[in-house]
Design an enzyme around this catalytic site. Structure first.
Site, PDB file in Angstrom:
ATOM      1  N   HIS A  89     -79.747  85.003  45.806  1.00  0.00           N
ATOM      2  CA  HIS A  89     -78.769  86.075  45.628  1.00  0.00           C
ATOM      3  C   HIS A  89     -78.909  86.717  44.256  1.00  0.00           C
ATOM      4  O   HIS A  89     -78.036  87.466  43.840  1.00  0.00           O
ATOM      5  CB  HIS A  89     -77.352  85.522  45.800  1.00  0.00           C
ATOM      6  N   LYS A  94     -86.195  62.992  15.568  1.00  0.00           N
ATOM      7  CA  LYS A  94     -87.325  62.131  15.230  1.00  0.00           C
ATOM      8  C   LYS A  94     -87.541  62.102  13.720  1.00  0.00           C
ATOM      9  O   LYS A  94     -87.675  61.041  13.113  1.00  0.00           O
ATOM     10  CB  LYS A  94     -88.593  62.618  15.937  1.00  0.00           C
ATOM     11  N   GLU A 154     -80.314  71.854  12.810  1.00  0.00           N
ATOM     12  CA  GLU A 154     -79.220  72.007  13.771  1.00  0.00           C
ATOM     13  C   GLU A 154     -78.472  70.692  13.960  1.00  0.00           C
ATOM     14  O   GLU A 154     -77.243  70.662  14.051  1.00  0.00           O
ATOM     15  CB  GLU A 154     -79.763  72.461  15.146  1.00  0.00           C
TER      16      GLU A 154
END
Lengths: 572, 572
Positions: free
Chosen positions: A430, A254, A260
């Site tokens: 799990h 923006k 980065e």
């Protein structure tokens, strides 16, 4: 406690005097409505909630409760998204005080203020207009003579036209070949949301075995990838796997100054040159604000615009998400996604909390956070396509409501945003469900499920399909968490009383995905309004930026910072 | 409090009488050592810690502290992994009581019990032998006449030979072509660890621009993918992107009965048949226990074995990780990974907490959880290659220590395992760091960093490389969290006093990755021993399985479960 006058058009109210603040140039009739901003612990409802007890789920959760504790979004085209709160620890008394809380904190009035273009991002003196990117909720909003709804629509149209040209092979790579891949280069809000949305719809669009729903079987038009981290290995990994010479890059920032993203642009330009592309920026488009350095450069293939009123973490429905989703799937898929979000926004205007799923979800979350004392919330989609949706919500929620001051900058005396985390089910079962079932903290759960898979590729194995097994697990978990199980062996005992909610629909379509996104955005907004904080700034990210600049400069550093920099090889 | 006699070989102690329990057939001399299992709150150290105050980081964190608060692993081949705790809220007094706690709870003796093959998974009456998969710490362990260390080594050798045959093109797909892709089908421990390790090493092995370190530039031998979720869209997505006719599948299930994995096998078989493969199981190898239904079938191309003493979440260094990592990268890479883990295990035998990074990390975590009252921990690797490492730790930690009973099944009166979450930096900075800096809860942080990138592809932009920017951000964050910043505007104030630790090394190599994995495994083990719980069972996952089976059966259901199943389309 602060009292101020705010301006908002509320249908059904009588209109009175016109707007007089020159900064706020609504171009239509408005009314004066008194809206008060007060801290949560100054409300009557806060004190009332402190006295209430959560009901026991194992006592109250029967079949009738499951069918009755349901609030739904009608999304058009016969699509529906349901919010089921049967397994939440609330009863009629609690819900009734939560309704009072909503009324007392004027949550719907304040949402209307936001939708009307009020400067609700108070610290930064900005409007908050992500809702307007998908449709108009409360009259048009104009700014410096421009109709902003029209502006966002115009950008979408420009993107749709551009994508059409790319798909038709009329806009090509420098070598004349059609583009095969699109790579989004952005970080934070310019990455997590669009990436999560892309993954969520990829199977839907690519499926060749589906039952004929709207976009099935069309196939991805361009394969999409994402580069975000300043770690050079992120770009290296992606750039190795694609052919840069036929790749279209989208640079998203923006401000046009994100460290980065500009660093990764340098890596991309380097690879494009290595691939023989002479004018590498002609294979890059920008999504940025009109005033950014990126927008001012004529070297890029094209630019599409957002403005300061679209926060990064709320930008998936703006050009930030629109460019990559339209290029990957076609602009019609992106439009469906926006329509779903808009339908959910409209539903969030309802004042009755039982008819407003986002508001209800927000208020139950407040009950859990501030009165039950739960420190975090797990988001658990039973859909592999939503694998990065929890990471997006983590950003949206924690960056919005991880605040310790109210909207006037005063220290708060109650807990605000919780930690948000999650992974898709059944994988999570799990993994970390052990702690959720039997740990010493209680973590409220937000399940998401779909009756049908996206792809349709499935097999019947041992009497049921994979999709049936998936949803059998989901239903079983809700009950296991809520009701637990007694056992003579305490190690096999489940205390239960772990509350959860369930958002579900028939299929994960673009429309449903848009509604899910808007649901959580609006939930977070309502919670921020209850807590009386500004959900739309992020001052907490500034200090790290300042210190990083110091490390990369050559001035003197804090001695501890100097040593950490040295041991990480940045300074000697 | 329970007192029991346990059997362990501790170097330096005198040997006494031999083992007499026929179930525990150690084949060597052992000594009788008195080890006591007591709840944490029954220790003297617990009471002492309750009286201590955390030091202020802004007061104590200077340059000298950064260089002195460091504990390192020497991993061989000149590789080192450092643990820096300068930014943790501990002082000499706290550390001294933590040493007493370690001694009082006999943490090192108990680790030796585990390494010696004692049945420390008490509830399930199993040994805990993942350390033995990477090397021998405390004498050989035999079971029913078999040397288990030799057994694990033998499986690794068989995998190495098998991988070599595949890479050389002597074992091929049914159509005679060499295998191009390997797909692991497993869930939970059979998925998260191997997947995280694969991603962590992919760039290291593939790099063509590196500086000549051991495995750089060799390139992946087979491209690896992973299918885990019972959601059929997970398999559909992967199976669409590969060519099944030249893909080798690895079916991983210790019991050979995991619902998700067998269901996904059915999907894989279906796709292989569609691709014209006549004997589809001849493109599948199994990693399972010798007694499982999978091991008994001769239809598969081959099988490699683990046993009940390797818990799923601790199986990355067994054949579960060995098969896919050896096939993708070569067995020598996997061996380096094991050597790094073994070096870290050996270091964890040290009784002095300042010389034992895993033990120190564990004890500081206990200080934060039980005395500072912090509800969760964030794991933040500044390395995109480690993108799934936090998800693996989330499983390993939360499934191990998310318990409410002690090892004898008695209800505990103190907090146990925290919520673990995380994403790579700098991405997290643009996401949830706002809450970490300015939220109302304090979340301790575990940073991980590397001086060099894996790939070596990097550019200098505005005076620094990407890697320098990455590490400048990391150093800056540590200081920002620790020291904060005062400001006249409370919204721009950072309270600081957010503790963090830093694990760092020169590069993310196989050896360093093995050490990182072992560090966290041993940290979690030590914390479980302090809390006096069984970190190696997972009774909390059982109830969901039982209820799922009920939903998929045709018996009568709990009415609420019936309704949830109906609205998710599983039952009508």
């Amino acid at each position: 406690m602060q009292r101020r006058l705010a301006l908002v058009k509320i249908p059904g109210f009588e209109y009175s005097e016109a707007h007089s603040d020159p900064l706020r140039d609504f171009n239509e009739e408005i009314i004066m409505s008194e809206v008060q901003f007060r801290n949560f612990d100054e409300t009557k409802a806060y004190k009332a909630l402190q006295k209430l007890q959560a009901p026991s789920l194992s006592a109250v959760l029967d079949g009738k409760r499951v069918t009755s504790c349901n609030s739904s979004y009608e999304l058009g085209k016969q699509e529906t998204l349901h919010y089921n709160y049967a397994a939440k620890q609330v009863d009629n008394q609690i819900l009734s005080v939560l309704q009072e809380l909503s009324d007392e904190q004027q949550l719907i009035d304040k949402f209307r203020l936001i939708a009307s273009g009020e400067y609700m991002n108070s610290g930064e003196n900005r409007r908050v207009l992500h809702h307007l990117t998908r449709g108009q909720l409360a009259g048009s909003v104009s700014h410096e003579g421009r109709d902003l709804g029209a502006f966002y629509n115009e950008q979408n149209s420009r993107i749709a036209d551009f994508a059409e040209e790319v798909h038709a092979g009329r806009i090509t790579a420098e070598n004349g070949k059609p583009f095969s891949t699109v790579v989004q280069v952005g970080i934070g809000g310019s990455d997590l949301g669009p990436r999560a949305m892309y993954l969520a719809l990829k199977n839907h669009v690519n499926s060749s075995e589906g039952s004929g729903e709207a976009f099935r079987g069309r196939g991805e038009k361009l394969n999409a990838r994402f580069i975000s981290n300043v770690d050079p290995d992120d770009a290296a990994d992606i750039l190795r796997e694609i052919d840069p010479s036929t790749t279209l890059f989208i640079l998203v920032s923006k401000s046009g100054t994100t460290q980065e993203t500009l660093t990764n642009e340098a890596l991309v330009l380097d690879r494009l040159k290595h691939a023989g592309v002479k004018q590498p920026r002609k294979q890059i488009i920008c999504v940025t604000s009109e005033t950014s350095p990126l927008a001012k450069s004529s070297e890029y293939l094209d630019s599409f615009f957002i403005d300061d009123f679209i926060g990064g973490r709320y930008s998936s429905t703006s050009a930030v998400g629109g460019a990559v989703l339209s290029l990957a799937f076609g602009a019609d898929v992106f439009r469906e996604f926006l329509d779903g979000a808009h339908a959910a926004d409209a539903a969030a205007m309802e004042a009755g909390i039982l008819k407003n799923p986002a508001l209800l979800d927000a208020l139950i979350g407040i009950w859990e956070r501030n009165f039950q004392g739960f420190p975090s919330t797990a988001v658990l989609p039973y859909s592999q396509a939503m694998s990065r949706f929890p990471a997006h919500l983590q950003q949206m929620d924690m960056e919005s409501n991880g605040k310790h001051v109210n909207r006037d900058g005063e220290q708060l005396g109650y807990l605000t945003g919780p930690v948000i985390f999650g992974e898709p089910g059944t994988n999570g079962q799990h993994s970390f469900y052990q702690l959720l079932h039997q740990g010493t903290d209680i973590i409220p759960l937000q399940f998401i499920g779909f009756l049908n898979s996206q792809d349709g590729l499935d097999v019947n194995w041992e009497g049921s399909t994979s999709q049936q097994k998936l949803n059998a697990n989901l239903a079983a978990q809700i009950i296991a968490f809520a009701k637990g199980k007694k056992d003579d062996n305490p190690n096999k005992t489940f205390q239960g009383e772990r509350p959860s909610s369930l958002l579900y629909s028939k299929s994960l379509t673009p429309r449903v995905l848009g509604a899910l996104l808007a649901h959580f955005e609006n939930k977070v907004m309502f919670q921020g309004l209850v807590w009386n904080l500004n959900s739309f700034d992020q001052e907490g990210v500034q200090l790290g930026k300042v210190l990083t600049k110091q490390v990369l400069g050559d001035g003197e550093l804090d001695p501890a910072l100097q040593e950490f920099s040295a041991l990480l090889g940045v300074r000697s």
